[in-house]
Design a protein around this motif. Structure first.
Motif, PDB file in Angstrom:
ATOM      1  N   GLY A 210       1.171   1.452  -6.727  1.00  0.00           N
ATOM      2  CA  GLY A 210      -0.216   1.844  -6.968  1.00  0.00           C
ATOM      3  C   GLY A 210      -0.370   3.345  -6.875  1.00  0.00           C
ATOM      4  N   ASP A 211      -1.351   3.855  -7.578  1.00  0.00           N
ATOM      5  CA  ASP A 211      -1.599   5.294  -7.646  1.00  0.00           C
ATOM      6  C   ASP A 211      -1.864   5.861  -6.249  1.00  0.00           C
ATOM      7  OD1 ASP A 211      -2.340   7.866  -8.282  1.00  0.00           O
ATOM      8  OD2 ASP A 211      -3.938   7.310  -9.666  1.00  0.00           O
ATOM      9  N   THR A 212      -1.076   6.837  -5.851  1.00  0.00           N
ATOM     10  CA  THR A 212      -1.240   7.461  -4.533  1.00  0.00           C
ATOM     11  C   THR A 212      -2.090   8.729  -4.595  1.00  0.00           C
ATOM     12  OG1 THR A 212       0.782   8.759  -4.797  1.00  0.00           O
ATOM     13  CG2 THR A 212       1.001   6.594  -3.755  1.00  0.00           C
ATOM     14  N   THR A 213      -2.565   9.094  -5.783  1.00  0.00           N
ATOM     15  CA  THR A 213      -3.296  10.360  -5.934  1.00  0.00           C
ATOM     16  C   THR A 213      -4.807  10.185  -6.002  1.00  0.00           C
ATOM     17  OG1 THR A 213      -3.219  10.343  -8.375  1.00  0.00           O
ATOM     18  CG2 THR A 213      -1.334  11.296  -7.212  1.00  0.00           C
ATOM     19  N   ARG A 214      -5.278   8.947  -6.082  1.00  0.00           N
ATOM     20  CA  ARG A 214      -6.722   8.720  -6.245  1.00  0.00           C
ATOM     21  C   ARG A 214      -7.506   9.157  -5.011  1.00  0.00           C
ATOM     22  NH1 ARG A 214      -9.239   4.731  -9.252  1.00  0.00           N
ATOM     23  NH2 ARG A 214      -7.377   4.878 -10.572  1.00  0.00           N
ATOM     24  N   ASP A 215      -6.953   8.900  -3.833  1.00  0.00           N
ATOM     25  CA  ASP A 215      -7.607   9.270  -2.578  1.00  0.00           C
ATOM     26  C   ASP A 215      -6.533   9.846  -1.660  1.00  0.00           C
ATOM     27  OD1 ASP A 215      -8.807   9.337  -0.025  1.00  0.00           O
ATOM     28  OD2 ASP A 215     -10.141   7.668  -0.512  1.00  0.00           O
ATOM     29  N   GLU A 216      -6.340  11.149  -1.745  1.00  0.00           N
ATOM     30  CA  GLU A 216      -5.267  11.813  -0.995  1.00  0.00           C
ATOM     31  C   GLU A 216      -5.432  11.615   0.510  1.00  0.00           C
ATOM     32  OE1 GLU A 216      -2.595  13.165  -1.933  1.00  0.00           O
ATOM     33  OE2 GLU A 216      -2.812  13.675  -4.051  1.00  0.00           O
ATOM     34  N   ARG A 217      -6.660  11.639   0.988  1.00  0.00           N
ATOM     35  CA  ARG A 217      -6.874  11.480   2.427  1.00  0.00           C
ATOM     36  C   ARG A 217      -6.441  10.086   2.875  1.00  0.00           C
ATOM     37  NH1 ARG A 217     -10.448   9.454   6.035  1.00  0.00           N
ATOM     38  NH2 ARG A 217     -10.671  10.587   8.010  1.00  0.00           N
ATOM     39  N   CYS A 218      -6.802   9.067   2.112  1.00  0.00           N
ATOM     40  CA  CYS A 218      -6.397   7.700   2.447  1.00  0.00           C
ATOM     41  C   CYS A 218      -4.876   7.593   2.489  1.00  0.00           C
ATOM     42  CB  CYS A 218      -6.977   6.726   1.427  1.00  0.00           C
ATOM     43  SG  CYS A 218      -6.483   4.998   1.665  1.00  0.00           S
ATOM     44  N   PHE A 219      -4.209   8.186   1.524  1.00  0.00           N
ATOM     45  CA  PHE A 219      -2.748   8.114   1.463  1.00  0.00           C
ATOM     46  C   PHE A 219      -2.120   8.781   2.679  1.00  0.00           C
ATOM     47  CE2 PHE A 219       1.281   9.678  -0.815  1.00  0.00           C
ATOM     48  CZ  PHE A 219       1.972   8.521  -0.503  1.00  0.00           C
ATOM     49  N   GLN A 220      -2.638   9.932   3.078  1.00  0.00           N
ATOM     50  CA  GLN A 220      -2.094  10.627   4.240  1.00  0.00           C
ATOM     51  C   GLN A 220      -2.314   9.841   5.523  1.00  0.00           C
ATOM     52  OE1 GLN A 220      -0.131  13.262   4.157  1.00  0.00           O
ATOM     53  NE2 GLN A 220      -0.327  13.248   1.927  1.00  0.00           N
ATOM     54  N   ARG A 234      10.620   0.793   6.511  1.00  0.00           N
ATOM     55  CA  ARG A 234      10.508  -0.551   5.942  1.00  0.00           C
ATOM     56  C   ARG A 234       9.540  -0.605   4.756  1.00  0.00           C
ATOM     57  NH1 ARG A 234      10.425  -5.582  10.019  1.00  0.00           N
ATOM     58  NH2 ARG A 234      12.386  -5.244  11.112  1.00  0.00           N
ATOM     59  N   VAL A 235       8.769   0.453   4.572  1.00  0.00           N
ATOM     60  CA  VAL A 235       7.712   0.461   3.553  1.00  0.00           C
ATOM     61  C   VAL A 235       7.965   1.591   2.567  1.00  0.00           C
ATOM     62  CG1 VAL A 235       5.228   0.684   3.127  1.00  0.00           C
ATOM     63  CG2 VAL A 235       6.041  -0.502   5.187  1.00  0.00           C
ATOM     64  N   THR A 236       7.904   1.277   1.267  1.00  0.00           N
ATOM     65  CA  THR A 236       8.131   2.273   0.230  1.00  0.00           C
ATOM     66  C   THR A 236       6.941   2.320  -0.724  1.00  0.00           C
ATOM     67  OG1 THR A 236      10.518   1.859   0.308  1.00  0.00           O
ATOM     68  CG2 THR A 236       9.662   3.042  -1.619  1.00  0.00           C
ATOM     69  N   PHE A 237       6.351   3.501  -0.881  1.00  0.00           N
ATOM     70  CA  PHE A 237       5.316   3.729  -1.884  1.00  0.00           C
ATOM     71  C   PHE A 237       5.993   4.152  -3.185  1.00  0.00           C
ATOM     72  CE2 PHE A 237       2.958   4.525   2.074  1.00  0.00           C
ATOM     73  CZ  PHE A 237       1.787   3.825   1.845  1.00  0.00           C
ATOM     74  N   HIS A 238       5.711   3.438  -4.262  1.00  0.00           N
ATOM     75  CA  HIS A 238       6.343   3.732  -5.549  1.00  0.00           C
ATOM     76  C   HIS A 238       5.387   4.428  -6.516  1.00  0.00           C
ATOM     77  CE1 HIS A 238      10.019   1.383  -4.763  1.00  0.00           C
ATOM     78  NE2 HIS A 238       9.217   0.605  -4.054  1.00  0.00           N
ATOM     79  N   GLY A 239       4.124   4.608  -6.123  1.00  0.00           N
ATOM     80  CA  GLY A 239       3.161   5.219  -7.016  1.00  0.00           C
ATOM     81  C   GLY A 239       2.779   4.282  -8.155  1.00  0.00           C
ATOM     82  N   ALA A 240       2.047   4.817  -9.123  1.00  0.00           N
ATOM     83  CA  ALA A 240       1.663   4.027 -10.297  1.00  0.00           C
ATOM     84  C   ALA A 240       2.855   3.892 -11.231  1.00  0.00           C
ATOM     85  CB  ALA A 240       0.501   4.699 -11.016  1.00  0.00           C
ATOM     86  N   VAL A 241       3.007   2.724 -11.810  1.00  0.00           N
ATOM     87  CA  VAL A 241       4.108   2.494 -12.752  1.00  0.00           C
ATOM     88  C   VAL A 241       3.548   1.825 -14.001  1.00  0.00           C
ATOM     89  CG1 VAL A 241       5.752   2.216 -10.860  1.00  0.00           C
ATOM     90  CG2 VAL A 241       4.729   0.187 -11.905  1.00  0.00           C
ATOM     91  N   PRO A 242       4.196   1.988 -15.167  1.00  0.00           N
ATOM     92  CA  PRO A 242       3.740   1.315 -16.385  1.00  0.00           C
ATOM     93  C   PRO A 242       3.961  -0.184 -16.287  1.00  0.00           C
ATOM     94  CG  PRO A 242       5.828   2.451 -16.762  1.00  0.00           C
ATOM     95  CD  PRO A 242       5.361   2.860 -15.400  1.00  0.00           C
ATOM     96  N   PRO A 243       3.227  -0.972 -17.101  1.00  0.00           N
ATOM     97  CA  PRO A 243       3.320  -2.436 -17.019  1.00  0.00           C
ATOM     98  C   PRO A 243       4.734  -2.979 -17.148  1.00  0.00           C
ATOM     99  CG  PRO A 243       1.456  -1.795 -18.384  1.00  0.00           C
ATOM    100  CD  PRO A 243       2.204  -0.535 -18.080  1.00  0.00           C
ATOM    101  N   GLU A 244       5.535  -2.363 -18.021  1.00  0.00           N
ATOM    102  CA  GLU A 244       6.886  -2.885 -18.211  1.00  0.00           C
ATOM    103  C   GLU A 244       7.748  -2.706 -16.967  1.00  0.00           C
ATOM    104  OE1 GLU A 244       6.579   1.193 -20.283  1.00  0.00           O
ATOM    105  OE2 GLU A 244       5.378  -0.640 -20.063  1.00  0.00           O
ATOM    106  N   ALA A 245       7.467  -1.666 -16.183  1.00  0.00           N
ATOM    107  CA  ALA A 245       8.202  -1.461 -14.937  1.00  0.00           C
ATOM    108  C   ALA A 245       7.664  -2.365 -13.825  1.00  0.00           C
ATOM    109  CB  ALA A 245       8.114   0.004 -14.507  1.00  0.00           C
TER     110      ALA A 245
END
Length: 353
Positions: A210-220, A234-245
């Motif tokens: 999921g997009d990590t840039t929409r709310d920078e404060r929330c992400f931090q 144990r947790v990995t943020f992958h950011g936004a990805v296209p549907p095929e990915a």
């Protein structure tokens, strides 16, 4: 294919290629309408909605007003709800159809003054709409109850779900959890982390798409929470990805979990079911209506205890995961396809002719 029905203009804020459920719905409906032979023209309205700068809103209104008189205009609710009293002027020259994914004023984390202002704006705009299309019965009830919109104006068009090719998942000693959703407070990642911190004695890993840039404060804040509780490895943020990915993430997951505080529908839940995943979810009436018994565990809203219990059950019991996965595959067969969704959307437009 011959064109049928009145042409429509589909107006949207921001970038329509944004990989979120709402924009995904827009794209698939537009594609489906075009495939059925209907003319659909796109009208970008600019960035920053639902809180656009004055110049952006003025330019959006100008673009709409330059359309031919009598145009049939579908406007995504992220922009339409911000138009307030301006909608009265626009309705004088065009047929306005509001596409409401969820009421904007219900977004989590808004200051009360901002929520009240949005609610007033949304009501004024929806009062001027010829029709209101929503994506779930729960959202239809909210539009009726929160804004006083007439029942006959509200039409439910459920999202579609692609049928996925499902491969057998190998047995694993470390189940892979998957969550899909933009990193904003409404998606409840803080609640998920609270539940998982009490399950560190069990083997698991979590992928978040999921997009990590929409709310920078929330992400931090979330990253700080992970570090403070020893979960960062144990947790990995992958950011936004296209549907095929995204399909690849579903394919390698063992359990889907999303601890949303609120959803207008929750496309990620049905996508997970279509990929044969056991689902753990929360998010109010729309999610409760979407999650089928036997294939999913519904955990209410902000109930960390129920969320922890559901996770513990499926992490510990591989046989239970298999039973839930089989039920998910069966339940997915009953979900509407995107072709069904486009037909339903088109039928609403035809009824207005």
């Amino acid at each position: 294919m011959a064109e049928r029905g009145r042409p429509i203009v589909f107006a949207y804020p921001g970038d329509i290629e944004t990989p979120t459920g709402g924009y995904g719905y827009d794209r698939r409906i537009i594609s489906g309408l075009r495939e059925s032979g209907r003319q659909v023209d796109l009208l970008p309205l600019g960035d920053g909605f639902p809180f656009p700068e004055a110049g952006v809103l003025d330019e959006a209104v100008r673009r709409i007003e330059t359309l031919p008189k009598g145009s049939r205009l579908v406007i995504d609710g992220l922009a339409y709800g911000a138009m307030g009293e301006v909608a009265a002027r626009l309705a004088e020259g065009h047929d306005l159809i509001a596409l409401v994914h969820h009421p904007l004023f219900l977004e989590n984390g808004l200051p009360q003054e901002t929520a009240d202002r949005l609610r007033t704006s949304e009501k004024a705009a929806l009062d001027r709409a010829q029709a209101i299309i929503v994506t779930s019965p729960a959202t239809a009830a909210q539009v009726r109850d929160c804004f006083g919109s007439a029942e006959k104006k509200i039409h439910v068009v459920l999202p579609g779900t692609d049928r996925a090719a499902i491969e057998a998942r190998p047995e694993t000693d470390c189940p892979n959890l998957l969550a899909v959703g933009t990193i904003v407070p409404r998606k409840g990642y803080d609640l998920l982390f609270q539940a998982l911190v009490e399950l560190t004695d069990l083997p698991w890993r979590l992928d978040i798409v999921g997009d990590t840039t929409r709310d920078e404060r929330c992400f931090q804040v979330l990253k700080t929470q992970l570090h403070a509780n020893g979960l960062k490895d144990r947790v990995t943020f992958h950011g936004a990805v296209p549907p095929e990915a995204l399909a690849g993430f579903y394919a390698k997951a063992d359990i889907f979990v999303l601890a949303s505080r609120y959803e207008g529908y929750g496309i990620a839940y049905t996508e997970a079911l279509a990929h044969g995943l056991p689902v753990i979810g929360s998010g109010g009436g729309a999610v409760r209506e979407t999650l089928p018994e036997g294939a999913a565990i519904y955990c209410g809203v902000e109930d960390v205890g129920r969320l922890k219990a559901a996770l513990k059950q499926l992490l510990e019991d591989g046989q239970a995961r298999n039973l839930f996965a089989e039920a998910a595959r069966q339940a997915a067969e009953a979900l509407p396809t995107w072709r069904d969704a486009a037909r339903a959307f088109s039928a609403v437009l035809e009824d207005l002719s």
